[in-house]
Design a protein around this motif. Structure first.
Motif, PDB file in Angstrom:
ATOM      1  N   VAL A 122       0.724  -1.143  -0.026  1.00  0.00           N
ATOM      2  CA  VAL A 122      -0.078   0.142  -0.068  1.00  0.00           C
ATOM      3  C   VAL A 122       0.781   1.264   0.075  1.00  0.00           C
ATOM      4  CG1 VAL A 122      -1.922   1.240   1.117  1.00  0.00           C
ATOM      5  CG2 VAL A 122      -1.713  -1.357   1.291  1.00  0.00           C
ATOM      6  N   ALA A 123       1.927   1.253   0.729  1.00  0.00           N
ATOM      7  CA  ALA A 123       2.983   2.364   0.904  1.00  0.00           C
ATOM      8  C   ALA A 123       3.508   2.710  -0.368  1.00  0.00           C
ATOM      9  CB  ALA A 123       3.781   2.345   1.940  1.00  0.00           C
ATOM     10  N   ALA A 124       4.003   1.734  -0.882  1.00  0.00           N
ATOM     11  CA  ALA A 124       4.771   1.759  -2.283  1.00  0.00           C
ATOM     12  C   ALA A 124       3.697   2.379  -3.339  1.00  0.00           C
ATOM     13  CB  ALA A 124       5.264   0.513  -2.928  1.00  0.00           C
ATOM     14  N   TYR A 125       2.531   1.852  -3.214  1.00  0.00           N
ATOM     15  CA  TYR A 125       1.420   2.381  -4.507  1.00  0.00           C
ATOM     16  C   TYR A 125       1.075   3.724  -4.148  1.00  0.00           C
ATOM     17  CZ  TYR A 125      -2.682   2.019  -7.358  1.00  0.00           C
ATOM     18  OH  TYR A 125      -3.630   2.163  -8.292  1.00  0.00           O
ATOM     19  N   TYR A 126       0.993   4.033  -2.798  1.00  0.00           N
ATOM     20  CA  TYR A 126       0.718   5.461  -2.685  1.00  0.00           C
ATOM     21  C   TYR A 126       1.634   6.413  -2.862  1.00  0.00           C
ATOM     22  CZ  TYR A 126      -0.331   9.640   0.578  1.00  0.00           C
ATOM     23  OH  TYR A 126      -0.483  10.771   0.867  1.00  0.00           O
ATOM     24  N   ASN A 127       2.934   6.155  -2.718  1.00  0.00           N
ATOM     25  CA  ASN A 127       4.189   6.896  -2.941  1.00  0.00           C
ATOM     26  C   ASN A 127       4.326   7.124  -4.587  1.00  0.00           C
ATOM     27  OD1 ASN A 127       5.033   7.451  -0.162  1.00  0.00           O
ATOM     28  ND2 ASN A 127       6.192   5.595  -0.179  1.00  0.00           N
ATOM     29  N   SER A 128       3.859   6.113  -5.376  1.00  0.00           N
ATOM     30  CA  SER A 128       3.789   6.321  -6.760  1.00  0.00           C
ATOM     31  C   SER A 128       2.795   6.978  -7.168  1.00  0.00           C
ATOM     32  CB  SER A 128       3.803   4.864  -7.149  1.00  0.00           C
ATOM     33  OG  SER A 128       4.997   3.994  -6.921  1.00  0.00           O
ATOM     34  N   TYR A 129       1.596   6.859  -6.739  1.00  0.00           N
ATOM     35  CA  TYR A 129       0.456   7.864  -7.520  1.00  0.00           C
ATOM     36  C   TYR A 129      -0.344   8.690  -6.441  1.00  0.00           C
ATOM     37  CZ  TYR A 129       0.984   3.643 -10.412  1.00  0.00           C
ATOM     38  OH  TYR A 129       1.843   2.484 -11.177  1.00  0.00           O
ATOM     39  N   LYS A 130       0.385   9.177  -5.498  1.00  0.00           N
ATOM     40  CA  LYS A 130      -0.284   9.838  -4.429  1.00  0.00           C
ATOM     41  C   LYS A 130      -0.535  11.287  -5.097  1.00  0.00           C
ATOM     42  CE  LYS A 130       3.968  11.798  -2.373  1.00  0.00           C
ATOM     43  NZ  LYS A 130       4.719  11.691  -1.087  1.00  0.00           N
ATOM     44  N   ASP A 131      -0.317  11.753  -6.045  1.00  0.00           N
ATOM     45  CA  ASP A 131      -0.415  13.197  -6.614  1.00  0.00           C
ATOM     46  C   ASP A 131      -1.881  12.888  -7.438  1.00  0.00           C
ATOM     47  OD1 ASP A 131       1.365  14.519  -5.985  1.00  0.00           O
ATOM     48  OD2 ASP A 131       2.851  14.110  -7.502  1.00  0.00           O
ATOM     49  N   ASN A 132      -2.118  11.672  -7.717  1.00  0.00           N
ATOM     50  CA  ASN A 132      -3.498  11.265  -8.509  1.00  0.00           C
ATOM     51  C   ASN A 132      -4.768  11.396  -7.412  1.00  0.00           C
ATOM     52  OD1 ASN A 132      -2.023  11.086 -10.844  1.00  0.00           O
ATOM     53  ND2 ASN A 132      -2.000   9.092 -10.554  1.00  0.00           N
ATOM     54  N   PHE A 133      -4.352  11.242  -6.257  1.00  0.00           N
ATOM     55  CA  PHE A 133      -5.420  11.219  -5.000  1.00  0.00           C
ATOM     56  C   PHE A 133      -5.447  12.374  -4.368  1.00  0.00           C
ATOM     57  CE2 PHE A 133      -3.552   6.828  -5.669  1.00  0.00           C
ATOM     58  CZ  PHE A 133      -4.894   6.231  -5.982  1.00  0.00           C
ATOM     59  N   SER A 240      -4.377  13.713  -0.711  1.00  0.00           N
ATOM     60  CA  SER A 240      -5.002  12.928   0.157  1.00  0.00           C
ATOM     61  C   SER A 240      -4.096  12.257   1.251  1.00  0.00           C
ATOM     62  CB  SER A 240      -6.062  11.905  -0.354  1.00  0.00           C
ATOM     63  OG  SER A 240      -7.076  12.558  -1.025  1.00  0.00           O
ATOM     64  N   PRO A 241      -4.283  12.267   2.608  1.00  0.00           N
ATOM     65  CA  PRO A 241      -3.439  11.729   3.441  1.00  0.00           C
ATOM     66  C   PRO A 241      -3.484  10.169   3.683  1.00  0.00           C
ATOM     67  CG  PRO A 241      -5.043  13.213   4.723  1.00  0.00           C
ATOM     68  CD  PRO A 241      -5.483  13.113   3.084  1.00  0.00           C
ATOM     69  N   TYR A 242      -2.566   9.681   3.840  1.00  0.00           N
ATOM     70  CA  TYR A 242      -2.453   8.046   3.407  1.00  0.00           C
ATOM     71  C   TYR A 242      -3.399   7.369   4.318  1.00  0.00           C
ATOM     72  CZ  TYR A 242      -0.371   3.364   4.008  1.00  0.00           C
ATOM     73  OH  TYR A 242      -0.019   2.175   3.976  1.00  0.00           O
ATOM     74  N   GLU A 243      -3.468   7.592   5.538  1.00  0.00           N
ATOM     75  CA  GLU A 243      -4.373   6.841   6.597  1.00  0.00           C
ATOM     76  C   GLU A 243      -5.837   7.207   5.788  1.00  0.00           C
ATOM     77  OE1 GLU A 243      -2.786   9.915   7.395  1.00  0.00           O
ATOM     78  OE2 GLU A 243      -1.008   8.939   8.286  1.00  0.00           O
ATOM     79  N   TYR A 244      -6.204   8.225   5.381  1.00  0.00           N
ATOM     80  CA  TYR A 244      -7.404   8.433   4.881  1.00  0.00           C
ATOM     81  C   TYR A 244      -8.031   7.607   3.521  1.00  0.00           C
ATOM     82  CZ  TYR A 244     -11.785  11.147   3.682  1.00  0.00           C
ATOM     83  OH  TYR A 244     -12.938  11.592   3.354  1.00  0.00           O
ATOM     84  N   ILE A 245      -7.061   7.555   2.802  1.00  0.00           N
ATOM     85  CA  ILE A 245      -7.572   6.865   1.532  1.00  0.00           C
ATOM     86  C   ILE A 245      -6.947   5.336   1.557  1.00  0.00           C
ATOM     87  CG2 ILE A 245      -7.692   8.886   0.188  1.00  0.00           C
ATOM     88  CD1 ILE A 245      -4.840   7.990  -0.994  1.00  0.00           C
ATOM     89  N   ARG A 246      -6.311   4.850   2.617  1.00  0.00           N
ATOM     90  CA  ARG A 246      -5.762   3.491   2.645  1.00  0.00           C
ATOM     91  C   ARG A 246      -6.583   2.485   2.080  1.00  0.00           C
ATOM     92  NH1 ARG A 246      -4.593  -1.131   5.028  1.00  0.00           N
ATOM     93  NH2 ARG A 246      -2.350  -1.765   5.059  1.00  0.00           N
TER      94      ARG A 246
END
Length: 283
Positions: A122-133, A240-246
């Motif tokens: 999840v962390a890897a996916y978030y770091n790769s695409y977080k600008d899209n969220f 979006s914060p990681y915890e919110y969209i996990r």
């Protein structure tokens, strides 16, 4: 001997007649052309406990709707052009193909897809695409207590609430039954709609007064006092914060795995068909 044979034939005939009588078709309750509606088709449509009059009305309405559909379909077969009928028949055949295929693929995927998603995934996916969220609305982290104005330990409660000390928070949790409402977890992000519900004195028009980074205040109403402490505010269109969209990220990862598995299954089934001479393209 002949007499015995005749008696046997007569006995068999009687048995056959009895069997024929027992294998009668179900009793029809309505007919449209060559189509029949049987008693078994309307079994269970009336809820238990329904009055006799209402039961009759429900059944009659069901029969009328069944007849209307049959009559309209018959009329359509007569009046629609052959071209239009063939167009719709093609759509029906395609829908059946799509329905069966979708159900089969879903069953295969359900059996095979890996649904275990680690924190690292999840962390890897978030770091790769977080600008899209991006946030679609304001998010807030806060805590609050709603307590009676005349509570004998009001000052103690307020001081413990605002201190941020874990020992004080534990003391408040132990006496939480004395509060009208409360929320102590200010590490969880919530949207403004939840804030408006929990703190009804805050509205879209005045929220800038009551929602801001690091502010704390008391808001009295007729009999109670809200004690509020806002930890953080995140405006609309921010990452979006990681915890919110996990939870969303976990589902996206699983969905991506499903798509990859479907592609793999489609390729394998095509390759197998070519290998076994079940599929070929003529040049």
């Amino acid at each position: 001997m002949f007499k015995k044979a005749v008696l046997l034939l007569l006995a068999l005939a009687v048995i056959s007649c009895d069997s024929f009588k027992k294998e009668q078709k179900p009793q029809a309750v309505a007919r449209v052309g060559n189509a029949y509606l049987y008693k078994e088709d309307i079994a269970g449509i009336v809820p238990a406990g329904t009055s006799k009059e209402d039961s009759i009305a429900i059944i009659r309405n069901f029969i009328d709707r069944w007849a209307s559909k049959k009559l309209l379909y018959n009329a359509a077969e007569v009046n629609l052009s052959k071209e239009k009928q063939e167009e719709y028949n093609t759509l029906v055949r395609q829908y059946k193909t799509d329905l069966f295929t979708k159900a089969y693929i879903e069953e295969l995927v359900k059996r095979s897809v890996d649904t275990v998603v680690t924190d690292a995934d999840v962390a890897a996916y978030y770091n790769s695409y977080k600008d899209n969220f991006r946030t679609t609305e304001t998010l807030v982290r806060l805590k609050y207590i709603k307590v009676d104005k005349e509570h004998p330990k009001f000052n103690t409660i307020r001081n413990r609430f605002l201190s941020g000390n874990k020992k004080d928070l534990k003391a408040l949790q132990d006496m939480s039954i004395q509060f009208k409402s409360f929320a102590f977890n200010d590490t969880t992000w919530v949207d403004m709609n939840q804030v408006y519900t929990k703190l009804p004195f805050i509205t879209p028009d005045n929220r800038n007064k009551y929602i801001g980074n690091g502010i704390s205040y008391q808001y009295p109403d007729s009999t109670d006092v809200y004690i509020v402490k806002v930890s953080r505010v995140l405006d609309k269109n921010m990452v979006s914060p990681y915890e919110y969209i996990r939870p969303t990220l976990v589902q996206l990862i699983i969905n991506n795995r499903k798509l990859e598995l479907i592609k793999k299954l489609e390729k394998e089934i095509t390759d197998d068909a070519i290998k076994n001479n079940k599929y070929e393209v003529y040049k």
